[in-house]
Design a protein around this motif. Structure first.
Motif, short mmCIF file in Angstrom:
data_model
loop_
_atom_site.label_atom_id
_atom_site.label_comp_id
_atom_site.label_asym_id
_atom_site.label_seq_id
_atom_site.Cartn_x
_atom_site.Cartn_y
_atom_site.Cartn_z
N SER A 133 27.35 -11.69 14.55
CA SER A 133 28.37 -10.85 14.66
C SER A 133 28.07 -9.35 14.47
CB SER A 133 29.70 -11.20 14.47
OG SER A 133 30.01 -12.57 15.15
N VAL A 134 27.73 -9.33 13.02
CA VAL A 134 27.48 -7.89 12.69
C VAL A 134 26.21 -7.29 13.39
CG1 VAL A 134 26.44 -6.79 10.56
CG2 VAL A 134 28.20 -8.49 10.02
N GLY A 135 25.12 -8.08 13.59
CA GLY A 135 24.00 -7.66 14.49
C GLY A 135 24.32 -7.13 15.76
N PHE A 136 25.12 -8.15 16.31
CA PHE A 136 25.81 -7.84 17.67
C PHE A 136 26.55 -6.48 17.69
CE2 PHE A 136 28.92 -7.92 21.13
CZ PHE A 136 27.98 -8.18 22.23
N GLY A 137 27.55 -6.47 16.80
CA GLY A 137 28.25 -5.16 16.93
C GLY A 137 27.59 -3.91 16.65
N ILE A 138 26.64 -3.76 15.34
CA ILE A 138 25.85 -2.62 14.98
C ILE A 138 25.13 -2.14 16.52
CG2 ILE A 138 24.16 -1.69 13.94
CD1 ILE A 138 25.02 -3.32 11.43
N ILE A 139 24.60 -3.26 16.95
CA ILE A 139 23.48 -2.72 18.07
C ILE A 139 24.19 -2.36 19.31
CG2 ILE A 139 21.84 -3.75 19.77
CD1 ILE A 139 20.59 -5.30 17.21
N ALA A 140 25.46 -3.16 19.54
CA ALA A 140 26.22 -2.94 20.88
C ALA A 140 26.94 -1.46 20.86
CB ALA A 140 27.29 -3.97 21.05
N ILE A 141 27.42 -1.01 19.73
CA ILE A 141 27.87 0.27 19.52
C ILE A 141 26.77 1.40 19.63
CG2 ILE A 141 29.27 1.90 18.03
CD1 ILE A 141 30.64 -0.27 16.84
N GLY A 162 38.66 5.06 32.86
CA GLY A 162 38.22 6.46 32.48
C GLY A 162 37.20 6.47 31.25
N GLY A 163 36.93 5.31 30.67
CA GLY A 163 36.19 5.27 29.46
C GLY A 163 34.72 5.52 29.83
N GLY A 164 33.84 5.98 28.99
CA GLY A 164 32.47 6.13 29.46
C GLY A 164 31.72 5.06 28.86
N LEU A 165 30.19 4.89 28.92
CA LEU A 165 29.55 4.01 28.15
C LEU A 165 29.90 3.86 26.71
CD1 LEU A 165 26.29 3.96 30.22
CD2 LEU A 165 28.12 1.96 30.20
N GLU A 166 30.02 4.95 26.08
CA GLU A 166 30.26 4.70 24.63
C GLU A 166 31.45 3.85 24.25
OE1 GLU A 166 30.25 7.51 26.30
OE2 GLU A 166 29.17 9.44 25.42
N MET A 167 32.63 4.04 25.28
CA MET A 167 33.60 3.43 24.83
C MET A 167 33.50 1.87 25.29
SD MET A 167 36.44 5.05 23.87
CE MET A 167 37.86 3.74 24.08
N VAL A 168 32.62 1.56 26.13
CA VAL A 168 32.27 0.40 26.60
C VAL A 168 31.53 -0.37 25.13
CG1 VAL A 168 30.76 -1.27 27.89
CG2 VAL A 168 31.96 0.74 28.97
N GLY A 169 30.71 0.31 24.72
CA GLY A 169 29.80 -0.28 23.62
C GLY A 169 30.91 -0.33 22.27
N ILE A 170 31.72 0.60 22.19
CA ILE A 170 32.63 0.26 21.17
C ILE A 170 33.63 -0.88 21.31
CG2 ILE A 170 34.60 1.51 19.96
CD1 ILE A 170 33.03 4.12 20.32
N THR A 171 33.99 -1.02 22.53
CA THR A 171 35.01 -2.12 22.97
C THR A 171 34.23 -3.48 22.74
OG1 THR A 171 36.07 -0.67 24.44
CG2 THR A 171 36.47 -2.98 24.71
N VAL A 172 33.06 -3.42 22.82
CA VAL A 172 32.41 -4.84 22.62
C VAL A 172 31.94 -4.71 21.10
CG1 VAL A 172 30.19 -5.97 23.24
CG2 VAL A 172 31.62 -4.84 25.16
N GLY A 173 31.43 -3.71 20.66
CA GLY A 173 30.81 -3.86 19.29
C GLY A 173 31.84 -4.12 18.25
N LEU A 174 32.94 -3.01 18.30
CA LEU A 174 33.82 -3.14 17.11
C LEU A 174 34.47 -4.62 17.09
CD1 LEU A 174 34.87 -1.33 14.90
CD2 LEU A 174 36.88 -0.81 16.59
N PRO A 175 35.08 -5.32 18.21
CA PRO A 175 35.58 -6.62 17.66
C PRO A 175 34.40 -7.58 17.08
CG PRO A 175 36.19 -5.88 19.96
CD PRO A 175 35.05 -4.80 19.61
N ALA A 176 33.35 -7.33 17.39
CA ALA A 176 32.31 -8.29 16.90
C ALA A 176 32.34 -7.98 15.23
CB ALA A 176 31.03 -7.74 17.34
#
Length: 381
Positions: free
Chosen positions: A132-140, A225-239
């Motif tokens: 989860s740590v690896g996924f979160g860092i890389i996704a963001i 209205g969120g960009g790809l940065e928000m997509v990455g944060i939305t997936v990575g931060l919960p990880a």
């Protein structure tokens, strides 16, 4: 612990490179919501059939590491080819090949890791949390990068990571092949084990919901209205929030029992989907996503640990792969096309409410089928 954690971090890092932005990439190519739903059903379909067969073959041969590394090498080759897929037929073919290689990797890798942890007296959750740590860092990080250089570049980057994951398989430990009566798939033992049956039913229902979040979570964020940065944060931060849940999951199972720990995870995932059904801003959608992390962490680790403990001798990887094929195979196969149709024709709020209903049904199945502890046996029973 270090070797198992390293493999988990690298493997889930591969997924973090491309999966959060994959469907946004498809949307940019002009692929419709129904077509995205159809493509999203390919991996579940193959997980349903390939994962248990492939893992069962690996258990019988005692070649789990070699077969896991081979599947990851196939994933790397297909990812290298993906930038040239610009039409729906081309994406369809490569998505099928990618899913074919990827389908057995989760169940086989988690099964081998869980057995290695149990053999050394370690808590599997503390090993898995580094994934989860690896996924979160890389996704963001990748969400930020792909928003600036384009999503096409994520495929060769993911291919390189897949090659590293294939090498990291060497850090896992092999077990002897299944012997004697265990050479035959233990269907009767599985069917008669109440714990395994209830876990598979609950995993089937929550898996269908989680897959809808994987497919449409990023798309919905861009629609808000969120960009790809928000997509990455939305997936990575919960990880990252999966980490404390995975770290504490073993302790919670011992203190509360497996059913109550799983129900807590189901409740958090259900609240996440209910929240998405009502919010209409990117920031509120991000806040709802924070519930998904600990919910998924409790669900995944507790389920794998309980399956490993109850699996017939020599078949832990296969039983975990069976759970993977049910929760991330059969259930998404049924929910993905339906979810795509609901998203396109009835709206995202209705689709997320449907996902919440699936999670609720899974929680009811777990509660209804729970084992009653013997008098004086304590909550750990």
């Amino acid at each position: 612990m270090l070797r198992g954690s390293l493999y988990s971090a690298v493997y889930w890092g591969v997924i973090g490179v491309f999966e959060p932005s994959f469907n946004v990439h498809l949307q940019n190519l002009g692929i419709t919501g129904s077509q995205i739903g159809l493509l999203g059903a390919i991996l579940p379909f193959l997980q349903l059939w390939v994962a248990p067969l492939y893992s069962g073959w690996a258990d019988r041969l005692g070649k789990r590491r070699w077969m896991l590394a081979g599947a990851l090498l196939a994933v790397a080759v297909v990812l290298f080819l993906f930038p040239w897929a610009r039409t729906f037929p081309a994406v369809l073919v490569l998505s099928f090949l990618l899913a074919l290689g990827r389908s057995p990797t989760v169940g086989l890798g988690e099964g081998v890791s869980a057995r290695m942890a149990a053999r050394h007296g370690l808590e599997y959750g503390r090993m898995r949390m580094w994934g989860s740590v690896g996924f979160g860092i890389i996704a963001i990080l990748c969400g930020y990068i792909w928003s600036r250089i384009g999503t096409t570049s994520m495929f060769p980057a993911a291919a390189v990571m897949a090659l590293l994951a294939a090498l990291a398989v060497g850090f896992l430990e092999e077990e002897p092949p299944a012997q004697g009566p265990a050479q035959r798939f233990p269907l009767r033992e599985i069917r008669s084990n109440r714990v395994i049956v209830v876990l598979l039913i609950g995993s089937f229902l929550i898996g269908g919901a989680l897959w809808l979040g994987v497919i449409f979570g990023g798309v919905y964020m861009t629609d808000l209205g969120g960009g790809l940065e928000m997509v990455g944060i939305t997936v990575g931060l919960p990880a990252f929030l999966e980490v404390p849940a995975m770290y504490l999951s073993g302790r919670l199972v011992r203190r509360w029992g497996g059913t109550k720990t799983l129900l807590l995870g189901y409740a958090l995932v259900g609240a996440y989907f209910l929240g998405l059904a009502v919010v209409k801003t990117p920031m509120l959608a991000l806040l709802m996503a924070l519930l998904r992390g600990p919910g998924f962490g409790l669900f995944m680790v507790s389920t794998v640990v309980l399956l490993e403990r109850n699996a017939p001798p020599g078949w832990a990887a296969t039983v975990v792969a069976l759970m993977s094929s049910v929760s991330f195979g059969l259930a998404p196969l049924l929910s993905s096309p339906l979810g795509g149709w609901i998203y396109q024709h009835l709206g995202p709020q209705t689709m997320f409410a449907f996902a919440a209903a699936l999670v609720g049904a899974g929680a009811l199945a777990l509660w209804w089928g729970r084992e009653k502890p013997a008098p004086g046996s304590g909550p750990a029973a």
